[in-house]
Design a protein around this motif. Structure first.
Motif, PDB file in Angstrom:
ATOM      1  N   ALA A  77     -38.196 -38.310  72.851  1.00  0.00           N
ATOM      2  CA  ALA A  77     -39.221 -39.265  73.296  1.00  0.00           C
ATOM      3  C   ALA A  77     -40.389 -38.532  73.948  1.00  0.00           C
ATOM      4  O   ALA A  77     -41.562 -38.876  73.719  1.00  0.00           O
ATOM      5  CB  ALA A  77     -38.607 -40.277  74.266  1.00  0.00           C
ATOM      6  N   ALA A  78     -40.109 -37.499  74.758  1.00  0.00           N
ATOM      7  CA  ALA A  78     -41.180 -36.723  75.387  1.00  0.00           C
ATOM      8  C   ALA A  78     -42.016 -36.000  74.326  1.00  0.00           C
ATOM      9  O   ALA A  78     -43.253 -35.941  74.434  1.00  0.00           O
ATOM     10  CB  ALA A  78     -40.584 -35.718  76.378  1.00  0.00           C
ATOM     11  N   TRP A  79     -41.357 -35.476  73.287  1.00  0.00           N
ATOM     12  CA  TRP A  79     -42.082 -34.797  72.220  1.00  0.00           C
ATOM     13  C   TRP A  79     -42.995 -35.769  71.467  1.00  0.00           C
ATOM     14  O   TRP A  79     -44.149 -35.444  71.174  1.00  0.00           O
ATOM     15  CB  TRP A  79     -41.071 -34.153  71.272  1.00  0.00           C
ATOM     16  CG  TRP A  79     -41.685 -33.437  70.105  1.00  0.00           C
ATOM     17  CD1 TRP A  79     -42.302 -32.230  70.101  1.00  0.00           C
ATOM     18  CD2 TRP A  79     -41.752 -33.937  68.771  1.00  0.00           C
ATOM     19  NE1 TRP A  79     -42.738 -31.930  68.838  1.00  0.00           N
ATOM     20  CE2 TRP A  79     -42.417 -32.958  68.008  1.00  0.00           C
ATOM     21  CE3 TRP A  79     -41.313 -35.090  68.146  1.00  0.00           C
ATOM     22  CZ2 TRP A  79     -42.661 -33.121  66.659  1.00  0.00           C
ATOM     23  CZ3 TRP A  79     -41.542 -35.248  66.795  1.00  0.00           C
ATOM     24  CH2 TRP A  79     -42.210 -34.275  66.057  1.00  0.00           C
ATOM     25  N   VAL A  80     -42.487 -36.957  71.173  1.00  0.00           N
ATOM     26  CA  VAL A  80     -43.296 -37.956  70.464  1.00  0.00           C
ATOM     27  C   VAL A  80     -44.489 -38.375  71.313  1.00  0.00           C
ATOM     28  O   VAL A  80     -45.622 -38.473  70.816  1.00  0.00           O
ATOM     29  CB  VAL A  80     -42.426 -39.180  70.081  1.00  0.00           C
ATOM     30  CG1 VAL A  80     -43.281 -40.341  69.621  1.00  0.00           C
ATOM     31  CG2 VAL A  80     -41.427 -38.799  69.000  1.00  0.00           C
ATOM     32  N   ILE A  81     -44.262 -38.607  72.601  1.00  0.00           N
ATOM     33  CA  ILE A  81     -45.354 -39.012  73.483  1.00  0.00           C
ATOM     34  C   ILE A  81     -46.391 -37.901  73.603  1.00  0.00           C
ATOM     35  O   ILE A  81     -47.602 -38.159  73.562  1.00  0.00           O
ATOM     36  CB  ILE A  81     -44.798 -39.432  74.859  1.00  0.00           C
ATOM     37  CG1 ILE A  81     -44.011 -40.734  74.720  1.00  0.00           C
ATOM     38  CG2 ILE A  81     -45.912 -39.573  75.887  1.00  0.00           C
ATOM     39  CD1 ILE A  81     -43.207 -41.098  75.937  1.00  0.00           C
ATOM     40  N   ALA A  82     -45.939 -36.648  73.729  1.00  0.00           N
ATOM     41  CA  ALA A  82     -46.873 -35.528  73.829  1.00  0.00           C
ATOM     42  C   ALA A  82     -47.699 -35.399  72.550  1.00  0.00           C
ATOM     43  O   ALA A  82     -48.921 -35.175  72.613  1.00  0.00           O
ATOM     44  CB  ALA A  82     -46.111 -34.234  74.106  1.00  0.00           C
ATOM     45  N   ASN A  83     -47.086 -35.539  71.402  1.00  0.00           N
ATOM     46  CA  ASN A  83     -47.834 -35.486  70.140  1.00  0.00           C
ATOM     47  C   ASN A  83     -48.828 -36.627  70.032  1.00  0.00           C
ATOM     48  O   ASN A  83     -49.944 -36.439  69.520  1.00  0.00           O
ATOM     49  CB  ASN A  83     -46.874 -35.507  68.953  1.00  0.00           C
ATOM     50  CG  ASN A  83     -46.263 -34.156  68.698  1.00  0.00           C
ATOM     51  OD1 ASN A  83     -46.807 -33.140  69.082  1.00  0.00           O
ATOM     52  ND2 ASN A  83     -45.124 -34.146  68.041  1.00  0.00           N
ATOM     53  N   ALA A  84     -48.460 -37.811  70.485  1.00  0.00           N
ATOM     54  CA  ALA A  84     -49.380 -38.942  70.450  1.00  0.00           C
ATOM     55  C   ALA A  84     -50.572 -38.706  71.377  1.00  0.00           C
ATOM     56  O   ALA A  84     -51.722 -38.996  71.009  1.00  0.00           O
ATOM     57  CB  ALA A  84     -48.648 -40.222  70.848  1.00  0.00           C
ATOM     58  N   VAL A  85     -50.310 -38.161  72.550  1.00  0.00           N
ATOM     59  CA  VAL A  85     -51.408 -37.854  73.488  1.00  0.00           C
ATOM     60  C   VAL A  85     -52.328 -36.808  72.897  1.00  0.00           C
ATOM     61  O   VAL A  85     -53.565 -36.936  72.961  1.00  0.00           O
ATOM     62  CB  VAL A  85     -50.828 -37.430  74.860  1.00  0.00           C
ATOM     63  CG1 VAL A  85     -51.918 -36.834  75.741  1.00  0.00           C
ATOM     64  CG2 VAL A  85     -50.164 -38.600  75.546  1.00  0.00           C
TER      65      VAL A  85
END
Length: 93
Positions: A77-85
């Motif tokens: 989830a942290a990886w997905v959020i970081a990529n989205a940001v």
């Protein structure tokens, strides 16, 4: 007699003592097993709550597996959020 007694003691568990903690836990288990899954946000949150309750009850290698699964999910989830940001910021610049 307890007021919060499961109605299962009237039908499915008629011969068991409703004041016995193990019988009450078994009735709660049957209630969880019979619950219809919901494909909504509330249903998913309820499922996460059920997983957390089960993970808190177990010990040994099962608890280690539950912690590992939770850690992998949080890292993903942290990886997905970081990529989205990064995507949003790079799009605006």
């Amino acid at each position: 007699m307890n007021d919060d007694r499961s109605p299962r003691f009237d039908d499915d568990l008629a011969d068991l003592d409703p004041d016995d903690p193990e019988a009450r836990a078994f009735a709660a288990h049957l209630d969880r097993m019979q619950r219809v899954p919901s494909c909504s946000v509330e249903g998913y949150i309820r499922g996460v709550g059920d997983f957390a309750d089960a993970a808190n009850r177990v010990r040994g290698p099962h608890r280690t597996a539950a912690v590992a699964v939770t850690t992998v999910l949080l890292l993903f989830a942290a990886w997905v959020i970081a990529n989205a940001v990064v995507f949003v910021v790079s799009t605006w610049l």
